[in-house]
Motif scaffolding. Structure first.
Motif, PDB file in Angstrom:
ATOM      1  N   VAL A 135      -8.740   0.929   2.841  1.00  0.00           N
ATOM      2  CA  VAL A 135      -8.525   1.460   4.182  1.00  0.00           C
ATOM      3  C   VAL A 135      -7.409   2.476   4.035  1.00  0.00           C
ATOM      4  N   ILE A 136      -7.681   3.693   4.443  1.00  0.00           N
ATOM      5  CA  ILE A 136      -6.719   4.772   4.272  1.00  0.00           C
ATOM      6  C   ILE A 136      -6.304   5.276   5.652  1.00  0.00           C
ATOM      7  N   PHE A 137      -5.002   5.307   5.870  1.00  0.00           N
ATOM      8  CA  PHE A 137      -4.421   5.770   7.119  1.00  0.00           C
ATOM      9  C   PHE A 137      -3.736   7.107   6.848  1.00  0.00           C
ATOM     10  N   SER A 138      -4.416   8.193   7.150  1.00  0.00           N
ATOM     11  CA  SER A 138      -3.797   9.497   6.896  1.00  0.00           C
ATOM     12  C   SER A 138      -4.665  10.621   7.433  1.00  0.00           C
ATOM     13  N   ASP A 139      -4.123  11.803   7.339  1.00  0.00           N
ATOM     14  CA  ASP A 139      -4.840  13.037   7.644  1.00  0.00           C
ATOM     15  C   ASP A 139      -4.608  13.956   6.449  1.00  0.00           C
ATOM     16  N   PRO A 140      -5.321  13.704   5.325  1.00  0.00           N
ATOM     17  CA  PRO A 140      -5.033  14.396   4.071  1.00  0.00           C
ATOM     18  C   PRO A 140      -5.529  15.834   4.021  1.00  0.00           C
ATOM     19  N   ASN A 141      -5.011  16.579   3.041  1.00  0.00           N
ATOM     20  CA  ASN A 141      -5.522  17.931   2.813  1.00  0.00           C
ATOM     21  C   ASN A 141      -6.880  17.829   2.103  1.00  0.00           C
ATOM     22  N   GLU A 142      -7.520  18.953   1.892  1.00  0.00           N
ATOM     23  CA  GLU A 142      -8.881  18.963   1.334  1.00  0.00           C
ATOM     24  C   GLU A 142      -8.955  18.359  -0.068  1.00  0.00           C
ATOM     25  N   MET A 150      -0.835 -12.046  -0.436  1.00  0.00           N
ATOM     26  CA  MET A 150      -1.861 -12.818  -1.097  1.00  0.00           C
ATOM     27  C   MET A 150      -2.171 -14.028  -0.204  1.00  0.00           C
ATOM     28  N   ASN A 151      -3.435 -14.358  -0.140  1.00  0.00           N
ATOM     29  CA  ASN A 151      -3.797 -15.517   0.678  1.00  0.00           C
ATOM     30  C   ASN A 151      -3.441 -16.822  -0.031  1.00  0.00           C
ATOM     31  N   GLN A 152      -3.616 -17.933   0.671  1.00  0.00           N
ATOM     32  CA  GLN A 152      -3.170 -19.250   0.202  1.00  0.00           C
ATOM     33  C   GLN A 152      -3.779 -19.640  -1.144  1.00  0.00           C
ATOM     34  N   ASP A 153      -5.086 -19.408  -1.314  1.00  0.00           N
ATOM     35  CA  ASP A 153      -5.713 -19.828  -2.577  1.00  0.00           C
ATOM     36  C   ASP A 153      -5.755 -18.717  -3.632  1.00  0.00           C
ATOM     37  N   GLU A 154      -5.005 -17.650  -3.381  1.00  0.00           N
ATOM     38  CA  GLU A 154      -4.837 -16.548  -4.324  1.00  0.00           C
ATOM     39  C   GLU A 154      -6.145 -15.866  -4.725  1.00  0.00           C
ATOM     40  N   THR A 155      -7.061 -15.774  -3.768  1.00  0.00           N
ATOM     41  CA  THR A 155      -8.330 -15.095  -4.033  1.00  0.00           C
ATOM     42  C   THR A 155      -8.415 -13.730  -3.364  1.00  0.00           C
ATOM     43  N   LEU A 156      -7.424 -13.387  -2.564  1.00  0.00           N
ATOM     44  CA  LEU A 156      -7.441 -12.112  -1.848  1.00  0.00           C
ATOM     45  C   LEU A 156      -6.031 -11.571  -1.751  1.00  0.00           C
ATOM     46  N   VAL A 157      -5.883 -10.309  -2.068  1.00  0.00           N
ATOM     47  CA  VAL A 157      -4.577  -9.664  -1.948  1.00  0.00           C
ATOM     48  C   VAL A 157      -4.780  -8.295  -1.296  1.00  0.00           C
ATOM     49  N   HIS A 158      -3.865  -7.933  -0.445  1.00  0.00           N
ATOM     50  CA  HIS A 158      -3.847  -6.592   0.137  1.00  0.00           C
ATOM     51  C   HIS A 158      -2.678  -5.852  -0.482  1.00  0.00           C
ATOM     52  N   ILE A 159      -2.926  -4.654  -0.938  1.00  0.00           N
ATOM     53  CA  ILE A 159      -1.878  -3.832  -1.532  1.00  0.00           C
ATOM     54  C   ILE A 159      -1.633  -2.660  -0.599  1.00  0.00           C
ATOM     55  N   LEU A 160      -0.402  -2.469  -0.210  1.00  0.00           N
ATOM     56  CA  LEU A 160      -0.028  -1.369   0.666  1.00  0.00           C
ATOM     57  C   LEU A 160       0.715  -0.330  -0.151  1.00  0.00           C
ATOM     58  N   GLU A 161       0.177   0.867  -0.184  1.00  0.00           N
ATOM     59  CA  GLU A 161       0.830   1.970  -0.882  1.00  0.00           C
ATOM     60  C   GLU A 161       1.107   3.060   0.132  1.00  0.00           C
ATOM     61  N   SER A 162       2.207   3.731  -0.040  1.00  0.00           N
ATOM     62  CA  SER A 162       2.605   4.800   0.875  1.00  0.00           C
ATOM     63  C   SER A 162       2.986   6.021   0.051  1.00  0.00           C
ATOM     64  N   TYR A 163       2.549   7.183   0.503  1.00  0.00           N
ATOM     65  CA  TYR A 163       2.821   8.428  -0.206  1.00  0.00           C
ATOM     66  C   TYR A 163       3.445   9.434   0.743  1.00  0.00           C
ATOM     67  N   ARG A 164       4.302  10.257   0.197  1.00  0.00           N
ATOM     68  CA  ARG A 164       5.003  11.262   0.992  1.00  0.00           C
ATOM     69  C   ARG A 164       4.044  12.271   1.623  1.00  0.00           C
ATOM     70  N   ASP A 165       3.029  12.678   0.863  1.00  0.00           N
ATOM     71  CA  ASP A 165       2.112  13.709   1.338  1.00  0.00           C
ATOM     72  C   ASP A 165       0.856  13.701   0.470  1.00  0.00           C
ATOM     73  N   SER A 166      -0.073  14.580   0.787  1.00  0.00           N
ATOM     74  CA  SER A 166      -1.338  14.643   0.055  1.00  0.00           C
ATOM     75  C   SER A 166      -1.140  14.987  -1.413  1.00  0.00           C
ATOM     76  N   THR A 167      -0.189  15.834  -1.719  1.00  0.00           N
ATOM     77  CA  THR A 167       0.091  16.191  -3.111  1.00  0.00           C
ATOM     78  C   THR A 167       0.484  14.951  -3.909  1.00  0.00           C
ATOM     79  N   SER A 168       1.250  14.066  -3.303  1.00  0.00           N
ATOM     80  CA  SER A 168       1.654  12.825  -3.971  1.00  0.00           C
ATOM     81  C   SER A 168       0.459  11.910  -4.222  1.00  0.00           C
ATOM     82  N   VAL A 169      -0.479  11.887  -3.294  1.00  0.00           N
ATOM     83  CA  VAL A 169      -1.692  11.086  -3.473  1.00  0.00           C
ATOM     84  C   VAL A 169      -2.483  11.610  -4.661  1.00  0.00           C
ATOM     85  N   VAL A 170      -2.688  12.902  -4.703  1.00  0.00           N
ATOM     86  CA  VAL A 170      -3.451  13.519  -5.784  1.00  0.00           C
ATOM     87  C   VAL A 170      -2.768  13.236  -7.125  1.00  0.00           C
ATOM     88  N   SER A 171      -1.467  13.383  -7.185  1.00  0.00           N
ATOM     89  CA  SER A 171      -0.727  13.116  -8.417  1.00  0.00           C
ATOM     90  C   SER A 171      -0.877  11.659  -8.848  1.00  0.00           C
TER      91      SER A 171
END
Length: 75
Positions: free
Chosen positions: A45-52, A1-22
């Motif tokens: 912003v998504i960093f991956s090479d997901p299934n269809e 979260m930035n200093q004035d609490e107006t912006l937050v970045h959330i980082l989520e990580s998933y094992r695989d594409s099936t986990s994302v869909v779930s």
């Protein structure tokens, strides 16, 4: 979260594409209303090479998609 609490970045990580869909179809709907009351989502912003199936879900959010980059090493 930035200093004035107006912006937050959330980082989520998933094992695989099936986990994302779930997560998007089964888990997030349980918390979506409360989460969206606390935050305005302005981008993904998504960093991956997901299934269809995961690509179809991903594309619905209009994200910036980053694919893996290979072949560079720093000595």
């Amino acid at each position: 979260m930035n200093q004035d609490e107006t912006l937050v970045h959330i980082l989520e990580s998933y094992r695989d594409s099936t986990s994302v869909v779930s997560h998007v179809t089964e888990v997030f709907p349980q918390f979506a209303e409360g989460f969206l009351e606390c935050a305005d989502i302005t981008g993904f912003v998504i960093f991956s090479d997901p299934n269809e199936e995961a690509k179809k879900i991903r594309d619905g959010f209009g994200p910036t998609c980053m694919r893996p980059f290979e072949g560079f090493t720093r000595n």
